[in-house]
Scaffold this motif. Structure first.
Motif, PDB file in Angstrom:
ATOM      1  N   LEU A  92     -28.904 -14.237 -21.472  1.00 46.95           N
ATOM      2  CA  LEU A  92     -30.211 -15.098 -21.239  1.00 46.95           C
ATOM      3  C   LEU A  92     -29.832 -16.830 -21.007  1.00 46.95           C
ATOM      4  N   GLY A 137     -29.148 -15.766 -11.424  1.00 51.96           N
ATOM      5  CA  GLY A 137     -28.997 -15.006 -12.327  1.00 51.96           C
ATOM      6  C   GLY A 137     -27.774 -14.565 -13.214  1.00 51.96           C
ATOM      7  N   VAL A 138     -27.965 -14.135 -14.114  1.00 53.79           N
ATOM      8  CA  VAL A 138     -27.805 -13.672 -14.963  1.00 53.79           C
ATOM      9  C   VAL A 138     -28.167 -12.154 -16.181  1.00 53.79           C
ATOM     10  N   LEU A 164     -32.064 -16.279 -16.645  1.00 55.25           N
ATOM     11  CA  LEU A 164     -32.001 -17.590 -15.004  1.00 55.25           C
ATOM     12  C   LEU A 164     -30.934 -18.363 -15.600  1.00 55.25           C
ATOM     13  N   GLY A 165     -30.602 -18.806 -14.819  1.00 58.64           N
ATOM     14  CA  GLY A 165     -30.153 -20.253 -15.190  1.00 58.64           C
ATOM     15  C   GLY A 165     -30.526 -21.679 -14.041  1.00 58.64           C
ATOM     16  N   GLY A 185     -31.144 -22.466 -19.725  1.00 56.90           N
ATOM     17  CA  GLY A 185     -31.648 -21.552 -19.677  1.00 56.90           C
ATOM     18  C   GLY A 185     -32.538 -20.688 -19.132  1.00 56.90           C
ATOM     19  N   GLY A 194     -26.925 -18.715 -18.938  1.00 60.79           N
ATOM     20  CA  GLY A 194     -27.675 -19.187 -17.741  1.00 60.79           C
ATOM     21  C   GLY A 194     -26.734 -20.388 -16.853  1.00 60.79           C
TER      22      GLY A 194
END
Length: 399
Positions: free
Chosen positions: A285, A279-280, A387-388, A382, A288
């Motif tokens: 976003l 998570g970032v 999320l990545g 991403g 990620g």
């Protein structure tokens, strides 16, 4: 446990169509079913041999389209299926889940990937808060609570491009390169082995087969891209030309155990080595992939990015991809060697599986001198909400 090591043994995709274009009236199950059938033919198996079907989807109506598509493809009522949603990472998440199930011994053949039909997805309508109120149409759901920031995708793309200091000219040049690679790939037959034509019908006309990607532009140029204004933020650098289009399409792979791989007499595949999700900050976003790839490397000591010769990265926005590549130290010319989503398109739930399909096709089905001898491949992207996701593959059997 070695007999259960998960291997991508076959990979196929539909052509990718523009929203309202070639697949304007084609629902998800009709995109998926011919791809599922093609995988069975590639492996020389029947639907009864399949242990499960996992399909990623981000913008559909629910109702488990994986099951609908599996039955449409004739896999049989005994074959289960499930649909997963990690937004743009859904297709790759489906592959990762399949790999873990195979590794655990829960199955020997799992068909996994993703599909998206932006053209036929239902409208979203918010129920009124009071009786006799007016329903409100909305474009997308909230991905995170408001206090975390919940920018639209284009705004988030601007945020990442700004963070990475990526100029407008560099974004346009990267987009142009993606189109040129995709156009050349189509011309040279680089996509032929992975594409599954889809028969579509419009009105009372006879059905026709859609056999080619719809979005790559052979006539684009730096001059044309430069004329486009900012699409999301006043004074920004992200335009329609250096952003992905909105698309329809499906991609699926067959994840099999090493034991089943040998039994089927298959000659080449991609072993799923490991995968990570991180998570970032949702405001950036698209960042990620940076922590996701770093976590993947940390989990696999001794492996350096320099060892990974094939990198597939969903090109949602040129600025976002370039910022992540710079941070990770990946040369931009080594990414998406056959073109990426800026040219081919980004059918959200399918895009992660498109990465794996492109990787499989390039490492086993083209004359690309780098991909043809590569040992390792990396797929990353991403996703909405911050999320990545990243997955590491190794040629099997390794040379």
């Amino acid at each position: 446990m070695n007999g259960q090591r998960p291997i991508v043994a076959a990979a196929r995709r539909t052509p990718i169509g523009r929203i309202g274009g070639a697949f304007a009236t084609t629902p998800i199950h009709e995109l998926l079913s011919p791809v599922l059938t093609a995988l069975l033919e590639d492996l020389g198996i029947t639907g009864a041999d399949v242990d499960d079907v996992i399909v990623g989807n981000a913008g559909g109506s629910g109702g488990n389209p994986a099951r609908y598509a599996a039955l449409t493809a004739g896999l049989g009522i005994e074959v289960p299926a499930t649909t997963v949603d990690r937004q743009c990472g859904s297709g790759l998440e489906a592959v990762n889940l399949a790999a873990r199930l195979v590794a655990s011994g829960a199955g020997d053949i799992i068909l996994a990937g993703g599909a998206e039909s932006a053209s036929t997805a239902p409208w979203r309508v918010e129920r009124p808060a009071v009786p006799h109120g007016t329903p409100r149409f909305y474009a997308r759901p909230h991905f995170v609570p408001a206090e975390y920031g919940d920018p639209d995708m284009g705004v988030a793309g601007e945020n990442v491009a700004r963070r990475g200091g990526i100029s407008r000219e560099r974004q346009d040049r990267f987009a142009l390169a993606s189109h040129r690679k995709a156009v050349e790939a189509a011309r040279s037959g680089r996509y032929d082995a992975e594409l599954v034509p889809v028969r579509v019908r419009v009105g009372r006309a006879a059905a026709v087969a859609v056999a080619a990607d719809e979005c790559p532009r052979p006539d684009t140029s730096m001059e044309k891209l430069a004329r486009l204004g900012p699409a999301f933020v006043e004074g920004g650098t992200v335009t329609a030309g250096n952003s992905c289009p909105v698309n329809d399409g499906a991609a699926m792979v067959a994840v099999v155990s090493e034991r089943k791989f040998r039994e089927l007499g298959l000659s080449g595949g991609l072993r799923v080595v490991d995968s990570t999700v991180t998570g970032v900050d949702p405001v950036i976003l698209g960042w990620g992939p940076v922590p996701a790839v770093r976590r993947l490397l940390k989990r696999n000591p001794g492996l350096e990015l320099a060892d990974v010769e094939v990198v597939e990265f969903t090109e949602a926005f040129a600025g976002q991809v370039l910022a992540c590549l710079d941070e990770l130290g990946i040369p931009e010319e080594s990414v998406n060697r056959g073109g990426g989503a800026l040219a081919l398109g980004h059918p959200w739930g399918a895009s992660g599986a498109v990465l794996v399909t492109r990787m499989f096709s390039d490492m086993f089905g083209t004359a690309d001198p780098v991909a043809g001898r590569a040992r390792y491949g990396l797929a990353t992207l991403g996703a909405a909400g911050g999320l990545g996701i990243a997955t590491l593959f190794e040629r099997h059997p390794a040379d």
